[in-house]
Design a protein around this motif. Structure first.
Motif, PDB file in Angstrom:
ATOM      1  N   ASN A 187       0.860  -1.178   0.000  1.00 52.10           N
ATOM      2  CA  ASN A 187       0.000   0.000   0.000  1.00 52.10           C
ATOM      3  C   ASN A 187       0.905   1.240   0.000  1.00 52.10           C
ATOM      4  O   ASN A 187       1.837   1.313   0.799  1.00 52.10           O
ATOM      5  CB  ASN A 187      -0.863  -0.016   1.268  1.00 52.10           C
ATOM      6  CG  ASN A 187      -2.001   0.989   1.230  1.00 52.10           C
ATOM      7  OD1 ASN A 187      -1.904   2.049   0.627  1.00 52.10           O
ATOM      8  ND2 ASN A 187      -3.090   0.658   1.904  1.00 52.10           N
ATOM      9  N   PRO A 188       0.639   2.228  -0.881  1.00 50.74           N
ATOM     10  CA  PRO A 188       1.478   3.439  -0.839  1.00 50.74           C
ATOM     11  C   PRO A 188       1.295   4.264   0.436  1.00 50.74           C
ATOM     12  O   PRO A 188       2.105   5.124   0.744  1.00 50.74           O
ATOM     13  CB  PRO A 188       1.031   4.228  -2.078  1.00 50.74           C
ATOM     14  CG  PRO A 188      -0.204   3.601  -2.577  1.00 50.74           C
ATOM     15  CD  PRO A 188      -0.294   2.215  -2.016  1.00 50.74           C
ATOM     16  N   TRP A 189       0.225   3.980   1.193  1.00 46.68           N
ATOM     17  CA  TRP A 189      -0.005   4.694   2.460  1.00 46.68           C
ATOM     18  C   TRP A 189       0.763   4.021   3.598  1.00 46.68           C
ATOM     19  O   TRP A 189       0.914   2.803   3.619  1.00 46.68           O
ATOM     20  CB  TRP A 189      -1.496   4.678   2.818  1.00 46.68           C
ATOM     21  CG  TRP A 189      -2.353   5.517   1.933  1.00 46.68           C
ATOM     22  CD1 TRP A 189      -2.867   5.153   0.722  1.00 46.68           C
ATOM     23  CD2 TRP A 189      -2.812   6.853   2.174  1.00 46.68           C
ATOM     24  NE1 TRP A 189      -3.613   6.170   0.192  1.00 46.68           N
ATOM     25  CE2 TRP A 189      -3.607   7.234   1.061  1.00 46.68           C
ATOM     26  CE3 TRP A 189      -2.633   7.755   3.224  1.00 46.68           C
ATOM     27  CZ2 TRP A 189      -4.213   8.481   0.984  1.00 46.68           C
ATOM     28  CZ3 TRP A 189      -3.240   9.002   3.145  1.00 46.68           C
ATOM     29  CH2 TRP A 189      -4.020   9.355   2.027  1.00 46.68           C
ATOM     30  N   SER A 222     -12.129  -1.920   9.285  1.00 50.93           N
ATOM     31  CA  SER A 222     -10.916  -1.274   9.813  1.00 50.93           C
ATOM     32  C   SER A 222     -10.199  -0.565   8.675  1.00 50.93           C
ATOM     33  O   SER A 222     -10.565  -0.717   7.506  1.00 50.93           O
ATOM     34  CB  SER A 222      -9.972  -2.319  10.422  1.00 50.93           C
ATOM     35  OG  SER A 222      -9.395  -3.104   9.384  1.00 50.93           O
ATOM     36  N   ALA A 223      -9.163   0.187   9.023  1.00 50.00           N
ATOM     37  CA  ALA A 223      -8.266   0.745   7.999  1.00 50.00           C
ATOM     38  C   ALA A 223      -7.308  -0.366   7.564  1.00 50.00           C
ATOM     39  O   ALA A 223      -7.347  -1.488   8.091  1.00 50.00           O
ATOM     40  CB  ALA A 223      -7.511   1.932   8.568  1.00 50.00           C
ATOM     41  N   ALA A 224      -6.412  -0.052   6.628  1.00 45.90           N
ATOM     42  CA  ALA A 224      -5.447  -1.049   6.138  1.00 45.90           C
ATOM     43  C   ALA A 224      -4.595  -1.573   7.293  1.00 45.90           C
ATOM     44  O   ALA A 224      -4.181  -0.811   8.165  1.00 45.90           O
ATOM     45  CB  ALA A 224      -4.554  -0.413   5.076  1.00 45.90           C
ATOM     46  N   PHE A 225      -4.350  -2.885   7.291  1.00 42.96           N
ATOM     47  CA  PHE A 225      -3.529  -3.505   8.331  1.00 42.96           C
ATOM     48  C   PHE A 225      -2.164  -3.874   7.759  1.00 42.96           C
ATOM     49  O   PHE A 225      -1.961  -3.857   6.541  1.00 42.96           O
ATOM     50  CB  PHE A 225      -4.238  -4.736   8.915  1.00 42.96           C
ATOM     51  CG  PHE A 225      -4.794  -5.684   7.882  1.00 42.96           C
ATOM     52  CD1 PHE A 225      -4.020  -6.695   7.340  1.00 42.96           C
ATOM     53  CD2 PHE A 225      -6.122  -5.555   7.447  1.00 42.96           C
ATOM     54  CE1 PHE A 225      -4.536  -7.568   6.396  1.00 42.96           C
ATOM     55  CE2 PHE A 225      -6.653  -6.424   6.487  1.00 42.96           C
ATOM     56  CZ  PHE A 225      -5.846  -7.425   5.962  1.00 42.96           C
ATOM     57  N   THR A 254      -1.050  -3.591   3.798  1.00 44.64           N
ATOM     58  CA  THR A 254      -1.721  -4.204   2.656  1.00 44.64           C
ATOM     59  C   THR A 254      -2.549  -3.153   1.921  1.00 44.64           C
ATOM     60  O   THR A 254      -3.110  -2.258   2.554  1.00 44.64           O
ATOM     61  CB  THR A 254      -2.653  -5.347   3.115  1.00 44.64           C
ATOM     62  OG1 THR A 254      -3.379  -5.836   1.969  1.00 44.64           O
ATOM     63  CG2 THR A 254      -3.677  -4.875   4.137  1.00 44.64           C
ATOM     64  N   PRO A 255      -2.658  -3.274   0.585  1.00 45.46           N
ATOM     65  CA  PRO A 255      -3.572  -2.406  -0.145  1.00 45.46           C
ATOM     66  C   PRO A 255      -4.967  -3.020  -0.225  1.00 45.46           C
ATOM     67  O   PRO A 255      -5.851  -2.495  -0.888  1.00 45.46           O
ATOM     68  CB  PRO A 255      -2.937  -2.359  -1.543  1.00 45.46           C
ATOM     69  CG  PRO A 255      -2.300  -3.718  -1.688  1.00 45.46           C
ATOM     70  CD  PRO A 255      -1.870  -4.141  -0.303  1.00 45.46           C
TER      71      PRO A 255
END
Length: 492
Positions: A143-145, A411-414, A155-156
């Motif tokens: 994931n770029p974030w 949830s947000a990305a883990f 993870t994206p």
């Protein structure tokens, strides 16, 4: 000139038509960026640079002549389960490594008809089975974030992780994706992008590597709701080569973007409040309700009583269909063939053991089990009955509401590797998205806020069958209210 790769799809198409820049220029800008970023992000499994520049040159000739389609000259990424003539298509699996299709999927054929340019094939969970893009034979996508103050790689989402990562990192204007239980909407939510799964039957499945045929549907991942409307319009069509394709015209969905939502009734299902849901997700959902109320919508509390059975139903129906679909990959008819074997049975077993990864093997085993004699009625037939009840839940509320608002993900990305140990925890990622696949309904995820770590969160709008227009209308209203413009900080 500002960085062309930052443009939205709509802005790029308009700029190309106005001759502000050429397709060759914007295509080369993306190829340069991919070359620098992809060794880290792993979003593309194959970059088709020569083909892209050739397609761009042809687009520029058409644009110079005052011709060209609605996507003329726009560089896109293609998820690696859409067959592309003359370009390897693997569905993220060793089973199909080296497979070069002699034909084009209908979805990608539509894009080339409209003038789009192919930058390459995007990474994905193997055979679209996964929610984190960690089951790919080509390794995980990143994931770029990143979360504030943390260097952990995230993870994206999956299975369309490559598509989401590439769009979020500006490695393509937009990307094709597919959604069987949330594989467009969950990655979109994890990466601050927009993703829509249309009504089942809107987009042809011809030339898409099959996972679960009654659930799979193609759709786009884009930077804005307007871009999603533009790209989906091009992807969808009636196709005699797909028996589930709907023989209906594709509307101009861009006309719905920006339309007032005043007077629309928006349903909020009480069953989507799940145990252990982070307070941030509930707060974002409440905020979405407030935004739509401010825009003139009427909020209606609704009940979808069979929601709690959606995940178990999905994880019976999807593996059962996968078990049937993937039976053809036996080393004799299709797919990887083992070099060493002692008998015909051993050839089948060894070829499949070498070709399929652990998650695919797990799901095929579940599928074979629920379809086997003695268990077929107890599991598969029962799951089909519950699926019907889930669809009826939606049918029963459409008289009261025009669309439904829910969170996109729990949830947000883990972090990568976080949920690998426990497949059940991973499967829970689809808790808000599987119902629309089981009922065949359209659903969009729109980036609407950030968690405390600065990671994007999405809201989902579910609509009636064939009513993508209202989904886009409400999605665009949320997009305007949220004003989400955050981009990941460059670390790759």
């Amino acid at each position: 000139m500002s960085d062309l790769t930052n443009l939205t799809l709509k802005a790029a198409v308009d700029g190309l038509k106005a001759k502000d820049f050429s397709s060759a220029e914007i295509t080369q800008a993306f190829l340069t960026k991919i070359e620098a970023a992809n060794p880290t992000l792993n979003a593309y499994v194959e970059v088709t640079a020569d083909k892209a520049l050739e397609m761009a040159k042809a687009s520029d000739a058409r644009l110079a002549a005052g011709e060209g389609g609605v996507l003329e000259g726009a560089p896109l990424g293609i998820k690696d389960l859409f067959c592309t003539e003359g370009v390897q298509t693997t569905a993220g699996s060793n089973m199909l490594r080296g497979f070069v299709p002699p034909y084009e999927s209908t979805v990608t054929a539509n894009l080339w008809r409209d003038g789009a340019v192919m930058l390459g094939k995007l990474n994905m969970d193997e055979f679209a089975m996964g929610s984190s893009n960690e089951t790919s034979a080509f390794g995980p996508v990143k994931n770029p974030w990143k979360s504030n103050g943390s260097d952990a790689e995230l993870t994206p989402g999956g299975s369309s992780g490559g598509s989401a990562s590439a769009v979020a990192a500006d490695l393509c204007l937009a990307a094709t994706a597919s959604d069987t239980g949330g594989s467009i909407r969950q990655p979109a939510a994890f990466t601050g992008t927009v993703g829509i799964k249309p009504t089942y039957g809107r987009a042809s499945r011809f030339g898409m590597v099959a996972f679960a045929s009654s659930l799979d549907q193609a759709g786009p991942i884009t930077k804005t709701v307007e871009d999603a409307a533009l790209l989906l319009q091009s992807m969808c069509s009636f196709d005699v080569k797909d028996s589930t394709s709907l023989d209906i015209p594709t509307p101009d969905w861009t006309q719905s973007v920006g339309k007032s939502v005043k007077g629309l009734r928006i349903g909020v299902p009480r069953e989507y409040v799940v145990d252990g849901m982070p307070a941030e997700i509930q707060a974002l959902w409440d905020q979405g309700v407030a935004w739509l109320k401010d825009a003139g919508c009427e909020i209606v509390e609704i009940s979808l009583p069979h929601t709690k059975y959606a995940l178990p139903t999905y994880y019976i129906v999807a593996p059962a269909e996968a078990s049937s679909n993937l039976a053809r990959y036996d080393g004799m008819r299709f797919g990887h063939r083992a070099d060493e074997f002692k008998s015909l049975d051993d050839l089948y077993a060894t070829s499949r053991a070498e070709g399929f990864g652990k998650e695919v093997q797990r799901r095929l085993t579940i599928g074979a089990y629920v379809l086997s004699a003695g268990f077929y009625d107890a599991y598969y037939v029962k799951a089909l009955k519950v699926r019907r009840r889930i669809a009826e839940d939606f049918d029963n509320v459409w008289g009261q509401v025009d669309a439904i608002l829910t969170p996109s993900t729990p949830s947000a990305a883990f972090a990568l590797g976080d949920k690998q140990i426990d497949p059940l925890t991973m499967y829970l990622n689809d808790v808000f998205t599987v119902t629309t696949n089981l009922a065949g309904l359209p659903g969009i995820s729109v980036p609407a806020g950030m968690d405390s770590g600065g990671l994007p969160l999405g809201l989902q709008v579910i609509g009636k069958a064939l009513d993508e227009a209202t989904v886009f209308q409400v999605g665009a209203a949320l997009e305007r209210a949220a004003g989400f413009t955050a981009k990941p900080g460059k670390w790759w």
